[in-house]
Design a protein around this motif. Structure first.
Motif, short mmCIF file in Angstrom:
data_model
loop_
_atom_site.label_atom_id
_atom_site.label_comp_id
_atom_site.label_asym_id
_atom_site.label_seq_id
_atom_site.Cartn_x
_atom_site.Cartn_y
_atom_site.Cartn_z
N THR A 7 0.85 -1.20 0.00
CA THR A 7 0.00 0.00 0.00
C THR A 7 0.88 1.24 0.00
N ILE A 8 0.46 2.24 -0.74
CA ILE A 8 1.14 3.55 -0.66
C ILE A 8 0.68 4.21 0.63
N VAL A 9 1.61 4.45 1.55
CA VAL A 9 1.20 5.06 2.83
C VAL A 9 1.49 6.55 2.84
N GLN A 10 2.34 7.00 1.93
CA GLN A 10 2.57 8.44 1.81
C GLN A 10 2.99 8.76 0.39
N ARG A 11 2.45 9.88 -0.11
CA ARG A 11 2.92 10.35 -1.41
C ARG A 11 3.17 11.84 -1.30
N VAL B 34 6.02 3.17 0.48
CA VAL B 34 5.20 1.97 0.25
C VAL B 34 5.41 0.98 1.40
N ARG B 35 4.32 0.46 1.91
CA ARG B 35 4.41 -0.52 3.00
C ARG B 35 3.93 -1.89 2.52
N PRO B 36 4.81 -2.92 2.62
CA PRO B 36 4.35 -4.27 2.23
C PRO B 36 3.37 -4.81 3.26
N ASP B 37 2.38 -5.58 2.81
CA ASP B 37 1.38 -6.15 3.72
C ASP B 37 2.04 -7.01 4.80
N PRO C 27 11.92 -6.61 2.53
CA PRO C 27 13.05 -7.54 2.36
C PRO C 27 14.36 -6.81 2.63
N PRO C 28 15.37 -7.52 3.15
CA PRO C 28 16.66 -6.87 3.38
C PRO C 28 17.30 -6.45 2.05
N PHE C 29 18.02 -5.35 2.06
CA PHE C 29 18.70 -4.90 0.84
C PHE C 29 19.92 -4.07 1.21
N GLU C 30 20.79 -3.86 0.21
CA GLU C 30 21.95 -2.99 0.37
C GLU C 30 21.60 -1.64 -0.25
N PRO C 31 22.04 -0.53 0.34
CA PRO C 31 21.81 0.76 -0.31
C PRO C 31 22.35 0.74 -1.73
N GLY C 32 21.56 1.23 -2.68
CA GLY C 32 21.94 1.23 -4.09
C GLY C 32 21.19 0.18 -4.88
N GLN C 33 20.58 -0.77 -4.20
CA GLN C 33 19.85 -1.82 -4.93
C GLN C 33 18.44 -1.34 -5.32
N PHE C 34 17.79 -2.16 -6.13
CA PHE C 34 16.45 -1.81 -6.59
C PHE C 34 15.49 -2.98 -6.45
N THR C 35 14.21 -2.65 -6.50
CA THR C 35 13.20 -3.68 -6.55
C THR C 35 12.21 -3.32 -7.66
N THR C 36 11.10 -4.05 -7.74
CA THR C 36 10.16 -3.84 -8.84
C THR C 36 8.79 -3.45 -8.30
N LEU C 37 8.20 -2.43 -8.92
CA LEU C 37 6.81 -2.08 -8.59
C LEU C 37 5.96 -2.50 -9.77
N GLU D 199 -2.41 8.12 -1.30
CA GLU D 199 -2.29 7.31 -0.08
C GLU D 199 -3.42 6.29 -0.04
N GLY D 200 -3.11 5.07 0.33
CA GLY D 200 -4.10 4.00 0.36
C GLY D 200 -4.13 3.19 -0.93
N GLY D 201 -3.50 3.70 -1.99
CA GLY D 201 -3.47 2.99 -3.27
C GLY D 201 -2.70 1.68 -3.14
#
Ligand code: FAD
Length: 278
Positions: free
Chosen positions: A24-28, A40-43, A48-58, A113-115
């Motif tokens: 869910t988008i909790v702030q925009r 964005v907050r995962p349900d 997931p753990p990550f290193e600064p500089g990495q990416f994920t997919t929306l 927000e809420g999307g």
């Protein structure tokens, strides 16, 4: 199996048949009509753990696409650098520009927000500080939203002697397009080892803008850089990270190769690190 039908490996709830989304988008926060910061907050409650500089997919369902064999509509999936620090566990921050004729971003722009959307639990990318010695200058060069991975890096490692100096160069057309300005201005004020150099190419003459003008590579010219930073841009001392517009990346990489830098590869380490956004 469709990517959105799997149970997230970091312990998310099982996705329902009716809701293909897992976050869910909790702030925009709209920086202007075409750049926004999405939190964005995962349900599952845990990113997931990550290193600064990495990416994920929306991802968002493509309403115009024909359904797949299982009857579901496919997702439009795009990569986004994570701007938040990995120490923030419940939400992830993304800094995104609207591409007018793009496939995903015009749909994303309709959400407030809420999307609901898909946030992949899979983290990717090698554009990190992994293997970079702590006694070097980090030269973080970006165009537009390409500043996002450097926001994560600075937030994560500020005050921890992870580098000798952090030089943050961000190029945009207009001053109003520059992101995270007040944050990096504050870091540069408070931290003698942080130099923030925003530069603009199309800001009207006579505006309030007092900073640099010109394309990013200009700030990396030897004499200009040394004057602005107070130290030389040399391969023995610097790791250069380039993120965003592929043309800027190609131009700066070519310039640095001529000055003795080497492009980093996983099995052949170097001191130019690249993240092309398209
Ligand atoms: P599409 O239909 O996919 O059209 C793509 C076109 O949009 C490209 O050919 C290019 O002309 C343009 N475009 C793509 N990205 C940008 C951009 N950032 N600025 C200007 N023009 C662009 N984008 C972000 O805004 N923030 C990020 O943090 C970010 N991280 C990324 C990380 C990686 C590893 C990669 C590969 C890409 C990243 N992108 C990021 C780009 C993002 O994945 C999408 O390409 C972008 O949001 C456009 O998607 P779309 O479906 O709306 O446009």
């Amino acid at each position: 199996m469709a990517a959105f039908a799997v149970q997230p490996p970091h312990g998310g709830r099982r996705l329902s048949q009716t809701d293909p989304y897992n976050a869910t988008i909790v702030q925009r926060w709209d920086q202007n009509e075409y750049t926004s910061i999405f939190t964005v907050r995962p349900d599952s409650g845990a990113c997931p753990p990550f290193e600064p500089g990495q990416f994920t997919t929306l991802g968002l369902i493509d309403p115009d696409a024909p359904p797949k064999k299982d009857g579901r509509k496919p997702m439009i999936l795009r990569a986004y650098s994570i701007a938040s620090s990995p120490t923030v566990r419940e939400t992830m921050e993304f800094y995104i520009i609207l591409v007018d004729n793009g496939k995903l971003t015009p749909k994303l722009w309709k959400l407030r927000e809420g999307g609901r959307l898909w946030l992949s639990p899979k983290i990717s990318g090698e554009f990190t500080l992994d293997g970079v010695p702590a006694d070097r200058d980090m030269v973080w060069v970006s165009t537009g939203t390409g500043i996002a991975p450097f926001v994560s890096m600075y937030r994560r490692y500020r005050g921890q002697n992870r580098w000798k100096r952090a030089v943050v160069i961000n190029g945009c057309r207009l001053a109003r397009d520059l992101g995270y300005v007040s944050e990096f201005e504050r870091y540069a004020r408070e931290d003698g080892n942080c130099v923030y150099l925003p530069t603009v190419t199309r800001e009207p003459e006579g505006s309030d803008w007092k900073g640099l003008r010109g394309r990013v590579p200009l700030a990396l010219e030897p004499q200009t850089y040394e004057k602005l930073v107070g130290a030389p841009l040399v391969p023995e001392q610097c790791h250069v990270f380039l993120c965003g517009n592929p043309q800027m990346i190609d131009d700066v990489e070519a310039m640095l190769l001529q000055r003795g830098f080497k492009t980093h590869k996983k099995r052949d380490p170097g001191n130019i690190h690249l993240e092309r956004y398209w």
